[in-house]
Design an enzyme around this catalytic site. Structure first.
Site, PDB file in Angstrom:
ATOM      1  N   GLN A 238      10.983 -34.988   1.601  1.00 27.94           N
ATOM      2  CA  GLN A 238      11.123 -34.110   0.440  1.00 27.94           C
ATOM      3  C   GLN A 238       9.787 -33.442   0.117  1.00 27.94           C
ATOM      4  O   GLN A 238       8.744 -34.097   0.026  1.00 27.94           O
ATOM      5  CB  GLN A 238      11.625 -34.933  -0.764  1.00 27.94           C
ATOM      6  CG  GLN A 238      11.928 -34.135  -2.007  1.00 27.94           C
ATOM      7  CD  GLN A 238      13.126 -33.195  -1.858  1.00 27.94           C
ATOM      8  OE1 GLN A 238      14.031 -33.427  -1.065  1.00 27.94           O
ATOM      9  NE2 GLN A 238      13.137 -32.122  -2.627  1.00 27.94           N
TER      10      GLN A 238
ATOM     11  N   ASP B 131      15.961 -30.306   8.417  1.00 28.45           N
ATOM     12  CA  ASP B 131      15.455 -29.282   7.503  1.00 28.45           C
ATOM     13  C   ASP B 131      15.101 -27.992   8.259  1.00 28.45           C
ATOM     14  O   ASP B 131      14.964 -26.931   7.658  1.00 28.45           O
ATOM     15  CB  ASP B 131      14.151 -29.772   6.851  1.00 28.45           C
ATOM     16  CG  ASP B 131      14.304 -30.153   5.393  1.00 28.45           C
ATOM     17  OD1 ASP B 131      15.222 -29.631   4.730  1.00 28.45           O
ATOM     18  OD2 ASP B 131      13.496 -30.975   4.931  1.00 28.45           O
TER      19      ASP B 131
ATOM     20  N   LYS C 243      21.141 -35.878  -2.755  1.00 29.69           N
ATOM     21  CA  LYS C 243      21.318 -35.832  -1.297  1.00 29.69           C
ATOM     22  C   LYS C 243      21.920 -37.141  -0.809  1.00 29.69           C
ATOM     23  O   LYS C 243      22.823 -37.144   0.035  1.00 29.69           O
ATOM     24  CB  LYS C 243      19.974 -35.564  -0.599  1.00 29.69           C
ATOM     25  CG  LYS C 243      19.541 -34.113  -0.706  1.00 29.69           C
ATOM     26  CD  LYS C 243      18.107 -33.879  -0.247  1.00 29.69           C
ATOM     27  CE  LYS C 243      17.684 -32.447  -0.552  1.00 29.69           C
ATOM     28  NZ  LYS C 243      16.250 -32.198  -0.402  1.00 29.69           N
TER      29      LYS C 243
HETATM   30  N1  GUN Z   1      12.111 -29.265  -1.616  1.00 35.34           N
HETATM   31  C1  GUN Z   1      12.854 -28.268  -2.158  1.00 35.34           C
HETATM   32  N2  GUN Z   1      13.797 -27.853  -1.283  1.00 35.34           N
HETATM   33  C2  GUN Z   1      13.643 -28.605  -0.170  1.00 35.34           C
HETATM   34  C3  GUN Z   1      14.333 -28.671   1.082  1.00 35.34           C
HETATM   35  O1  GUN Z   1      15.274 -27.921   1.361  1.00 35.34           O
HETATM   36  N3  GUN Z   1      13.872 -29.599   1.953  1.00 35.34           N
HETATM   37  C4  GUN Z   1      12.832 -30.418   1.664  1.00 35.34           C
HETATM   38  N4  GUN Z   1      12.460 -31.280   2.601  1.00 35.34           N
HETATM   39  N5  GUN Z   1      12.173 -30.391   0.526  1.00 35.34           N
HETATM   40  C5  GUN Z   1      12.582 -29.495  -0.391  1.00 35.34           C
END
Ligand code: GUN
Length: 297
Positions: free
Chosen positions: A98, A121, A54
């Protein structure tokens, strides 16, 4: 019929280019780059890889990336204090914590502490509520990415039968909401659904998000269905190999014999998630700076 392979990787690359160009224009207009803060608690290896990707993708899209890696034993107070600092930092347009968090932290209360206007998100209860009543807010990245692939492929979804398999807050429920907004007739199926194969067989659109390798086979699908496979499952390694193959919830090869179009795993939905995260961040930057959010992103 041999299904068309829906190339999420190529679609995501084009979206990332458009986001990168929009971020440059934003920087000229606002006098600063859009910024995304990513918070990782603990040392889960998969999460570390995701967070690293990311960060790189954010920089490549002409945005600032702020990474906060905290130890596994970080307490709730320390995490809430970091989020408060990010909520009040004008250089930060988007905040992503995350998931999964270590067991001693309550995900819902941590997500609730994020400013909903920085919740790129789309997990905050305010954004879930906005989506459910049709107000604009942030939509979770994976289902929004699925929707982009579907509308690119099918155009108008009005009146189509859509079956979403899986009812998570992150994928299944928002996916169903988006399909409903697009005037599809929507069923959410799940582990307790009776006669799941016959429910899925009704669908013009199948979105599979259950996390069970190759669960949906050819016999479950209607002729000419469009299949979006959100599953990412690792099979046990073959002899002599260190890692097992990544496969989806749909048995791709046999499903391709009956579907009209299908996303592969890997290279389908997966790459869309980060691309949409960047898209949400550049949209957040415009809103936070009082500028019109770009159309058609
Ligand atoms: N863990 C797995 N996929 C995601 C996501 O799209 N966002 C977040 N914050 N954590 C994740």
């Amino acid at each position: 019929m041999t299904a068309t392979r829906i190339d999420g990787k190529a679609f995501a690359a084009k979206l990332r280019e458009r986001v990168g160009a929009t971020a440059l224009t934003f920087a000229q207009d606002a006098g600063r780059k859009p910024g995304l803060a990513v918070v990782l608690v603990g040392d889960d290896p998969a999460s570390q890889v995701y967070v690293g990707s990311k960060g790189k993708a954010t920089l490549a899209a002409n945005m600032n990336s702020f990474e906060h890696r905290l130890p596994d034993d970080t307490g709730e107070e320390a995490l809430l204090s970091l989020i408060d600092q990010l909520n009040n930092d004008d250089a930060v347009d988007g905040i992503l914590v995350q998931l999964p968090l270590p067991d001693h932290l309550d995900e819902q209360s941590i997500i609730a502490s994020i400013n909903p206007d920085k919740d790129v998100d789309g997990f905050h209860i305010i954004n879930a509520g906005r989506l459910s009543v049709g107000q604009s807010g942030f939509v979770p990245c994976t289902p929004l990415g699925c929707m982009m692939l579907l509308t690119d492929r099918l155009g108008d979804l009005s009146g189509l039968e859509a079956v979403v398999v899986g009812r998570s807050n992150i994928v299944g429920k928002p996916m169903a909401q988006l399909l409903l907004d697009a005037n599809a007739t929507v069923t959410i199926a799940h582990s307790r659904t009776k006669d799941l194969p016959s429910v899925v067989k009704r669908a013009d659109i199948v979105v599979a998000a259950v996390g069970r390798p190759h669960m949906i086979g050819k016999d479950w699908l209607k002729d000419g269905a469009t299949v979006i496979d959100v599953g990412i499952n690792r099979l046990p390694p073959e002899p002599g190999k260190e890692k097992g193959k990544l496969v989806g919830d749909v048995a791709y090869d046999e499903a391709s014999e009956i579907a009209a179009a299908i996303t592969p795993v890997p290279g389908g939905v997966g790459p869309m998630t980060i691309a949409v995260l960047l898209r949400n961040t550049v949209v957040a930057a415009h809103r936070n700076a009082g500028l019109d959010a770009p159309k058609g992103l």
